[in-house]
Design an enzyme around this catalytic site. Structure first.
Site, mmCIF file in Angstrom:
data_model
loop_
_atom_site.group_PDB
_atom_site.id
_atom_site.type_symbol
_atom_site.label_atom_id
_atom_site.label_comp_id
_atom_site.label_asym_id
_atom_site.label_seq_id
_atom_site.Cartn_x
_atom_site.Cartn_y
_atom_site.Cartn_z
ATOM 1 N N GLU A 181 0.818 -1.266 -0.216
ATOM 2 C CA GLU A 181 -0.068 -0.148 -0.064
ATOM 3 C C GLU A 181 0.813 1.420 -0.028
ATOM 4 O O GLU A 181 0.685 2.360 0.713
ATOM 5 C CB GLU A 181 -1.076 -0.086 1.434
ATOM 6 C CG GLU A 181 -1.848 -1.208 1.095
ATOM 7 C CD GLU A 181 -2.723 -1.147 2.474
ATOM 8 O OE1 GLU A 181 -4.023 -1.293 2.301
ATOM 9 O OE2 GLU A 181 -2.379 -1.163 3.605
ATOM 10 N N GLU A 265 -6.841 -7.356 -1.774
ATOM 11 C CA GLU A 265 -7.724 -7.017 -0.584
ATOM 12 C C GLU A 265 -9.095 -6.782 -0.651
ATOM 13 O O GLU A 265 -9.419 -5.752 -1.093
ATOM 14 C CB GLU A 265 -7.031 -6.028 0.431
ATOM 15 C CG GLU A 265 -5.742 -6.352 0.962
ATOM 16 C CD GLU A 265 -5.146 -5.320 2.013
ATOM 17 O OE1 GLU A 265 -5.915 -4.242 2.354
ATOM 18 O OE2 GLU A 265 -4.105 -5.478 2.549
#
Length: 617
Positions: A181, A265
Site C-alpha cells: 500500500e 484485499e
C-alpha cells in the site's frame, strides 16, 4: 508374507506422497493471465496471519479455508515478530513460518507471501521493529541508507524461509508482494518527491529479487493510487475495488494494457478500535461481490478470511486528528467469515455455497470447531498494589522524563515519578503523552489522561514532600499513514504545571510486562482506582477454548499460564471478553495473572461466547 506386503505398500505410499509434495511446479503471468503448471488459474485466496493463531490451530483454520472453496492462503510476515532484538532472529516454535507454509501445502492450498517490509495490518508499528527509531540517521519507508540496510538484513533472513518453498522448488509459494500500500503513503507524504518514493520502492523490489525470490511479484494499492505505489516488473493489484470496469482500467494503465486482474484485499469485514462501535459487513453484500468477481474471472483475496487475535502487545493503532490515536482492540475477529475462535459463521456458509456452484467435486466437509469450555468463577488468592512492587525497584534517574525508546523498552508501561520540595497547585499538562496514563499523588489516584479522547491535563494540588506518580501505557504504535514516522512512546514532551516545566529529579521504572512480574503478595487492602497485580490458580478437568468475561474489570492485561492474552478495556468497549485458546490450558492446575489499572475485581470466569460489540458510554 502378508505383513511384508503391507509394509512394502506403506513404503510405496510414503515415496509417492513425498514425490507429489516435492514436485516442482510453475506459476507465471503471461498473456494477461495467471498460469499454474501451464493452465489458466484464478486465485481464490483468504488472508490469515500465522502470528494471530496458535500454531496448533493452523491446520484447522487452513482446512476451514479449503472447505469453503478457496485454493490459496495469503499471509503477511511481520518483521518485528521475527527479529526479537537487533540481530536476534526467531523462526521457530510459534514463529515457524516454514511450518505454516508447509501445513498449507499439506492441506492443498497455495501460498502468497506479503513480507512488507511495511505491512500495516493493524499490527504494532506496521511490522517495523520499534528500535529502528533509536537510530537518528534512519527514516523508515524512505530511500535512506540506514533504513535500507536494515531492510536488506530482514529480507535476507526472510528469504531463507520462503525461497526453498517457492513453487519452482517444490513448495506452494506462488507470489510475493513488494512493499505494501505504498501509493497511499506517497499521497500523504507530499514533502518527498515522487522520484525519491519510487527509488525506494524499486530498491525493495531489487532486494527481493537478489535474495532469491523468483515467483511473480505484485503490489497492492487502492485503484486510484497506482501512480505512487506501482513498481515496474511487479503486477499491480487493487485493494477494495468493487467496480470491475475501474479495476480493469486501473490495472491496464500500469500493466501494459492487460491483466491479470486481481483484488489483493477484498474486505468481508473491517478493523475495530477501542471506544468505537464494532464494524460489521453484511453477508448479502459479501456474497454479491464475491459472485461478481467469480463471474468476471477476477482473482481476489479476502482480507480477512480469518483474523485471529492480537495477543500480547501486538495490536497497532491508527491516527485520527479528532482522537490523535485510535488503538486497535485485542480481538482481530474482523467480522470475518471464520470467527476469531475458528467457527464457521453464516457468512462462511453462504460463501461456501457460492464456491460449491463452481466446483466439479463436492467440497470437503467443514472441520469440527475446537471444543469450548466455560471456566467457573476464579477467586484471586494473591492481590497487591503495583506500588508495592515498584517501591522495591531501582529507578532510572534523569532531569526530564525519558521515552520508552530511551529506556530501551518496546511495549508495556513505565511509571514516572518525582518528589516535590515546593507546593504546586494548578493544571498538570502532558502534551506529549503516548498514550494513556493514570496520575497519583502519594499513591492516591487523581485522574486519567488519555490520548484517545485528547485529554492531556488535569488539576492537581501537590504539597511539599508529596510524590507525583504517572503510570503510562503504550497502546500500540501507529501502523498506517504519514504519522507512522512519529511513534515514540511514553512521555515525549515536558511535563508542565501551570505552563511551567517540571524539570529535574525524575525517576523512571520500566514495566515491560514481557513476563508477569515475580512478587510476594501481602494481600493488604487496596485503595480505589489503584493499579493492582493479582493471580490465582484454577483446576480444569478438561481443556478447550474459552472467553474470559472482563465486564467487571476496568483496563489491563491477562496472562494465562505465562502467555499474554492481550489487553482489555471494559470501561469503553466494544470488546468485553478475551479469547483464550484451549491449547494454552492444561488439565489440572492452571495459573491466571492480571494487571488491572483502574477497577480491581476479586473474581473472573470464562463464558462460551465472545462479546465484541458492547460500547460503554
Amino acid at each position: 508374507m502378508r505383513n511384508f506386503s503391507r509394509y512394502f505398500s506403506i513404503i510405496l505410499l510414503f515415496f509417492s506422497l513425498n514425490t507429489v509434495f516435492s514436485q516442482k511446479g510453475k506459476f507465471e503471468i503471461r498473456e494477461g493471465h495467471f498460469f499454474l503448471n501451464g493452465k489458466p488459474f484464478t486465485i481464490y485466496s483468504g488472508e490469515m496471519h500465522y502470528p494471530r493463531v496458535p500454531s496448533a490451530y493452523w491446520k484447522h483454520r487452513l482446512e476451514m479455508m479449503k472447505a469453503m472453496g478457496l485454493n490459496t492462503v495469503t499471509t503477511y510476515v511481520f518483521w518485528n515478530y521475527h527479529e526479537e532484538a537487533p540481530g536476534k532472529w526467531n523462526f521457530s516454535g510459534e514463529k515457524d513460518l516454514k511450518k505454516f507454509i508447509q501445513t498449507a501445502q499439506e492441506v492443498g492450498l497455495y501460498v502468497i507471501i506479503r513480507p512488507g517490509p511495511y505491512v500495516c495490518a493493524e499490527w504494532e508499528f506496521g511490522g517495523y521493529p520499534w528500535w529502528l527509531q533509536k537510530n537518528k540517521d534512519l527514516e523508515i519507508r524512505r530511500d535512506n541508507k540506514a533504513f535500507l540496510e536494515e531492510c536488506r538484513k530482514y529480507i535476507s533472513e526472510l528469504a531463507k524461509q520462503i525461497v526453498p518453498l517457492q513453487i519452482n522448488n517444490g513448495g506452494p509459494v506462488i507470489m510475493v508482494q513488494a512493499e505494501n500500500e505504498f501509493g497511499s503513503y506517497v499521497a500523504q507524504r507530499k514533502d518527498i518527491s515522487l522520484e525519491e518514493h519510487r527509488k525506494y520502492s524499486h530498491k525493495i523490489k531489487e532486494m527481493l529479487l537478489k535474495s532469491g525470490i523468483s515467483v511473480p511479484l505484485f503490489t497492492s494499492d487502492g485503484s486510484s493510487l497506482f501512480k505512487g505505489g506501482s513498481v515496474e516488473g511487479a503486477l499491480p493489484t487493487a485493494n477494495g475495488e468493487s467496480d470491475i470496469d475501474v479495476l480493469k482500467k486501473s490495472i491496464n494503465e500500469y500493466n501494459g494494457g492487460k491483466g491479470p486482474y486481481m483484488v489483493a484485499e477484498y474486505y468481508p469485514g473491517w478493523l475495530d478500535h477501542w471506544a468505537e462501535p464494532f464494524v460489521k459487513v453484511s453477508t448479502e453484500e459479501v456474497v454479491r461481490q464475491t459472485e461478481l468477481y467469480i463471474k468476471n474471472g477476477i482473482s481476489f483475496n479476502y482480507y480477512m478470511i480469518h483474523g485471529g487475535t492480537n495477543f500480547g502487545f501486538t495490536s497497532g493503532a491508527n491516527y485520527d486528528k479528532d482522537h490523535d490515536i485510535q488503538p486497535d482492540i485485542t480481538s482481530y475477529d474482523y467480522d470475518a467469515p471464520i470467527s476469531e475462535a475458528g467457527w464457521a459463521t453464516p457468512k462462511y456458509n453462504a460463501l461456501r455455497e457460492s464456491f460449491q456452484k463452481i466446483q466439479q467435486n463436492k467440497l470437503p466437509d467443514i472441520p469440527k470447531p475446537i471444543q469450548v469450555i466455560t471456566i467457573p468463577s476464579i477467586k484471586f488468592s494473591k492481590v497487591s498494589c503495583l506500588f508495592d512492587l515498584t517501591d522495591r525497584m531501582k529507578p532510572v534517574k534523569n532531569a526530564k522524563p525519558l521515552t520508552f525508546e530511551d529506556l530501551n523498552q518496546g511495549s508495556g508501561y513505565i511509571l514516572y515519578r518525582r518528589k516535590f520540595e515546593k507546593e504546586q497547585k494548578g493544571k498538570l499538562e502532558i502534551k506529549g503523552l503516548r498514550d494513556y496514563a493514570n496520575v497519583y499523588i502519594n499513591g492516591a489516584w487523581k485522574g486519567e489522561l488519555n490520548r484517545v479522547n485528547k485529554k492531556y491535563d488535569l488539576d492537581v494540588e501537590i504539597k511539599s514532600g508529596d510524590r507525583l506518580e504517572i503510570l503510562v501505557e503504550n497502546m500500540g504504535r501507529i501502523n498506517y499513514g504519514a504519522e507512522i514516522v512519529h511513534n515514540l512512546k511514553g512521555i515525549i514532551s515536558p511535563v508542565e504545571i501551570n505552563g511551567n516545566e517540571i524539570y529535574g529529579n525524575w525517576e523512571m521504572l520500566p514495566l515491560p510486562f514481557d513476563t508477569f512480574p515475580q512478587h510476594t503478595f501481602k494481600n493488604k487492602p487496596i485503595a480505589a482506582h489503584s493499579p493492582v497485580i493479582q493471580e490465582a490458580e484454577f483446576t480444569l478437568d478438561e481443556t478447550g477454548d474459552t472467553f474470559l468475561d472482563m465486564r467487571s474489570f476496568g483496563k489491563g492485561i491477562v496472562f494465562i499460564n505465562g502467555k499474554n492474552a492481550g489487553r482489555y478495556w471494559s470501561t469503553v468497549g466494544p470488546q468485553q471478553t478475551l479469547y483464550i485458546p484451549g491449547v494454552w490450558l492444561k488439565k489440572g492446575r492452571n495459573l491466571i495473572q492480571i494487571f488491572e489499572q483502574i477497577d480491581f475485581h476479586h473474581t473472573v470466569s470464562g463464558i462460551d461466547h465472545p462479546i465484541l460489540d458492547q460500547i460503554v458510554k
